[in-house]
Motif scaffolding. Structure first.
Motif, PDB file in Angstrom:
ATOM      1  N   LEU A 189      51.656  55.293  29.307  1.00  0.00           N
ATOM      2  CA  LEU A 189      51.345  53.566  29.855  1.00  0.00           C
ATOM      3  C   LEU A 189      49.975  53.885  29.969  1.00  0.00           C
ATOM      4  O   LEU A 189      49.001  54.514  30.169  1.00  0.00           O
ATOM      5  N   LEU A 190      49.059  53.221  29.198  1.00  0.00           N
ATOM      6  CA  LEU A 190      47.203  53.039  28.680  1.00  0.00           C
ATOM      7  C   LEU A 190      47.550  51.432  29.450  1.00  0.00           C
ATOM      8  O   LEU A 190      47.005  50.244  29.492  1.00  0.00           O
ATOM      9  N   PHE A 191      46.106  51.631  30.535  1.00  0.00           N
ATOM     10  CA  PHE A 191      46.443  50.731  31.473  1.00  0.00           C
ATOM     11  C   PHE A 191      45.049  50.606  31.462  1.00  0.00           C
ATOM     12  O   PHE A 191      43.751  51.848  31.879  1.00  0.00           O
ATOM     13  N   GLY A 192      43.935  49.359  31.300  1.00  0.00           N
ATOM     14  CA  GLY A 192      42.432  49.541  31.578  1.00  0.00           C
ATOM     15  C   GLY A 192      42.011  48.620  30.903  1.00  0.00           C
ATOM     16  O   GLY A 192      43.289  47.238  30.849  1.00  0.00           O
ATOM     17  N   TYR A 245      38.797  43.261  33.295  1.00  0.00           N
ATOM     18  CA  TYR A 245      39.287  43.513  34.655  1.00  0.00           C
ATOM     19  C   TYR A 245      37.994  44.373  34.518  1.00  0.00           C
ATOM     20  O   TYR A 245      37.394  45.028  33.649  1.00  0.00           O
ATOM     21  N   ASN A 246      38.452  44.963  36.358  1.00  0.00           N
ATOM     22  CA  ASN A 246      37.129  45.972  37.045  1.00  0.00           C
ATOM     23  C   ASN A 246      38.649  46.619  37.395  1.00  0.00           C
ATOM     24  O   ASN A 246      39.388  45.447  37.245  1.00  0.00           O
ATOM     25  N   THR A 247      37.966  47.058  38.759  1.00  0.00           N
ATOM     26  CA  THR A 247      38.734  47.817  39.130  1.00  0.00           C
ATOM     27  C   THR A 247      39.672  46.982  40.708  1.00  0.00           C
ATOM     28  O   THR A 247      40.821  47.191  40.587  1.00  0.00           O
ATOM     29  N   ARG A 248      38.730  46.124  40.951  1.00  0.00           N
ATOM     30  CA  ARG A 248      39.407  45.467  42.017  1.00  0.00           C
ATOM     31  C   ARG A 248      40.128  44.763  41.949  1.00  0.00           C
ATOM     32  O   ARG A 248      41.535  44.751  42.479  1.00  0.00           O
ATOM     33  N   TRP A 249      40.499  44.100  40.867  1.00  0.00           N
ATOM     34  CA  TRP A 249      41.451  43.369  39.489  1.00  0.00           C
ATOM     35  C   TRP A 249      42.701  44.474  39.400  1.00  0.00           C
ATOM     36  O   TRP A 249      44.311  44.419  39.933  1.00  0.00           O
ATOM     37  N   ASP A 302      32.981  47.776  36.367  1.00  0.00           N
ATOM     38  CA  ASP A 302      32.492  47.652  37.226  1.00  0.00           C
ATOM     39  C   ASP A 302      31.032  48.220  37.264  1.00  0.00           C
ATOM     40  O   ASP A 302      30.497  47.889  38.148  1.00  0.00           O
ATOM     41  N   SER A 303      30.442  48.905  35.719  1.00  0.00           N
ATOM     42  CA  SER A 303      28.973  49.706  35.832  1.00  0.00           C
ATOM     43  C   SER A 303      27.919  48.711  35.420  1.00  0.00           C
ATOM     44  O   SER A 303      26.976  48.541  35.174  1.00  0.00           O
ATOM     45  N   ALA A 304      28.239  46.974  35.419  1.00  0.00           N
ATOM     46  CA  ALA A 304      27.728  46.139  34.743  1.00  0.00           C
ATOM     47  C   ALA A 304      26.661  45.878  36.277  1.00  0.00           C
ATOM     48  O   ALA A 304      27.507  45.759  37.138  1.00  0.00           O
ATOM     49  N   LEU A 305      25.267  45.204  35.823  1.00  0.00           N
ATOM     50  CA  LEU A 305      24.434  44.958  36.872  1.00  0.00           C
ATOM     51  C   LEU A 305      24.957  44.162  38.049  1.00  0.00           C
ATOM     52  O   LEU A 305      24.820  42.653  37.206  1.00  0.00           O
ATOM     53  N   LYS A 306      24.344  44.481  39.541  1.00  0.00           N
ATOM     54  CA  LYS A 306      24.769  43.077  39.961  1.00  0.00           C
ATOM     55  C   LYS A 306      24.026  41.617  39.554  1.00  0.00           C
ATOM     56  O   LYS A 306      24.886  40.768  39.838  1.00  0.00           O
ATOM     57  N   ASP A 307      23.236  42.435  39.892  1.00  0.00           N
ATOM     58  CA  ASP A 307      22.084  40.462  39.679  1.00  0.00           C
ATOM     59  C   ASP A 307      22.230  39.845  37.954  1.00  0.00           C
ATOM     60  O   ASP A 307      22.260  38.887  38.481  1.00  0.00           O
ATOM     61  N   GLU A 308      22.298  40.595  37.368  1.00  0.00           N
ATOM     62  CA  GLU A 308      22.942  40.087  36.449  1.00  0.00           C
ATOM     63  C   GLU A 308      24.843  39.557  35.306  1.00  0.00           C
ATOM     64  O   GLU A 308      24.511  38.294  35.217  1.00  0.00           O
ATOM     65  N   TYR A 330      33.864  51.253  43.480  1.00  0.00           N
ATOM     66  CA  TYR A 330      34.661  52.160  42.294  1.00  0.00           C
ATOM     67  C   TYR A 330      35.371  53.264  42.034  1.00  0.00           C
ATOM     68  O   TYR A 330      37.099  53.264  42.337  1.00  0.00           O
ATOM     69  N   ALA A 331      35.368  54.000  43.404  1.00  0.00           N
ATOM     70  CA  ALA A 331      35.915  55.586  43.357  1.00  0.00           C
ATOM     71  C   ALA A 331      36.588  55.314  44.270  1.00  0.00           C
ATOM     72  O   ALA A 331      38.184  55.752  44.274  1.00  0.00           O
ATOM     73  N   GLU A 332      37.161  54.466  45.071  1.00  0.00           N
ATOM     74  CA  GLU A 332      37.957  54.112  46.110  1.00  0.00           C
ATOM     75  C   GLU A 332      38.857  53.444  45.471  1.00  0.00           C
ATOM     76  O   GLU A 332      39.744  53.756  45.407  1.00  0.00           O
ATOM     77  N   ASN A 333      39.273  52.690  44.232  1.00  0.00           N
ATOM     78  CA  ASN A 333      39.491  52.361  43.972  1.00  0.00           C
ATOM     79  C   ASN A 333      40.859  52.381  42.832  1.00  0.00           C
ATOM     80  O   ASN A 333      42.069  52.652  42.345  1.00  0.00           O
ATOM     81  N   LEU A 334      39.725  54.069  42.016  1.00  0.00           N
ATOM     82  CA  LEU A 334      40.746  54.265  40.992  1.00  0.00           C
ATOM     83  C   LEU A 334      41.583  55.648  42.189  1.00  0.00           C
ATOM     84  O   LEU A 334      42.555  55.685  41.827  1.00  0.00           O
ATOM     85  N   LYS A 335      41.198  56.184  43.691  1.00  0.00           N
ATOM     86  CA  LYS A 335      41.730  56.494  44.462  1.00  0.00           C
ATOM     87  C   LYS A 335      43.102  55.697  44.383  1.00  0.00           C
ATOM     88  O   LYS A 335      44.103  56.425  44.815  1.00  0.00           O
TER      89      LYS A 335
END
Length: 232
Positions: A21-24, A59-63, A92-98, A109-114
């Motif tokens: 299964l490819l999840f991404g 999608y990002n890791t939160r979703w 996930d790595s998109a710039l917060k301000d933009e 991000y790291a915690e979501n992966l865990k």
């Protein structure tokens, strides 16, 4: 008994194949397009494993961690999964301000992966069957032109993507999962990242690096049928 039922009984019932299964995110969602890395993997594993595409564009890791329990549950279906790839970080790595909608802080991000690895373990998919994939590198100048064409400022930096790739590697090391480090592999010999992330995987396939997926320690060959017959 129906003719179909009689035939199934005669041959011992329906065959079932192990599954990968490819999840991404979108890099996974579009991977089954012509020449895509998912399609290539499915071709390499034909008659050995069924490759399932569970990519979610944007999608990002939160979703992702929210939807994962709806995709994989503790059941006979989970038992059939011999490998699961988790491939997030480009959004996930998109710039917060933009791009605050997709941006996820590095620690989260790291915690979501865990959390996703821990969830899979809770449904009997051990760390040895999980493969993390780092976000790939970004060709900043090409991406900036794309952003400007759409009326936006540059919203991602390759240096920042590299921090998320490093975090992904650390999660893999701490959790005992394999990690495919695209961010490093695709910048060897000073080759720039590609703005078209689908092309990045196609480039990776040409170097043979994607074989890390098809030679994962979980024996995909043994889990499926031997393929000594070259006939069509």
């Amino acid at each position: 008994m129906s003719v179909t039922g009689a035939l199934c009984e005669a041959v011992g019932g329906a065959l079932s194949w192990p599954q990968v299964l490819l999840f991404g995110d979108s890099i996974t969602q579009f991977s089954f397009q012509h020449g895509g890395w998912g399609a290539s993997l499915a071709d390499k594993l034909v008659r050995k494993c069924d490759v399932l595409n569970r990519g979610f564009s944007g999608y990002n890791t939160r979703w992702a961690k929210i939807i994962l329990p709806r995709l994989i549950r503790k059941s006979s279906d989970a038992e059939a999964l011999v490998a699961v790839t988790i491939f997030f970080g480009a959004n996930d790595s998109a710039l917060k301000d933009e791009n605050p909608k997709q941006h996820i802080p590095l620690d989260e991000y790291a915690e979501n992966l865990k959390n996703m690895i821990q969830y899979l373990k809770s449904v009997d998919i051990p760390e040895s069957r999980v493969i993390l994939i780092t976000p790939p590198p970004l060709h900043e100048s090409a991406w900036e032109k794309e952003c400007i064409a759409q009326g936006y400022k540059l919203n991602r930096l390759n240096m920042v993507v590299g921090e998320y790739a490093k975090a992904c590697l650390e999660v893999g090391q701490n959790c005992g999962t394999d990690v495919l480090d695209l961010w490093t592999l695709m910048q060897k010999d000073n080759k720039p990242g590609l703005v078209d992330l689908q092309l990045e995987f196609n480039s990776l396939q040409k170097t043979g690096k994607e074989s890390q997926l098809s030679t994962h320690p979980t024996s995909l060959q043994e889990a499926g049928q031997d393929d000594d017959d070259d006939s069509s």
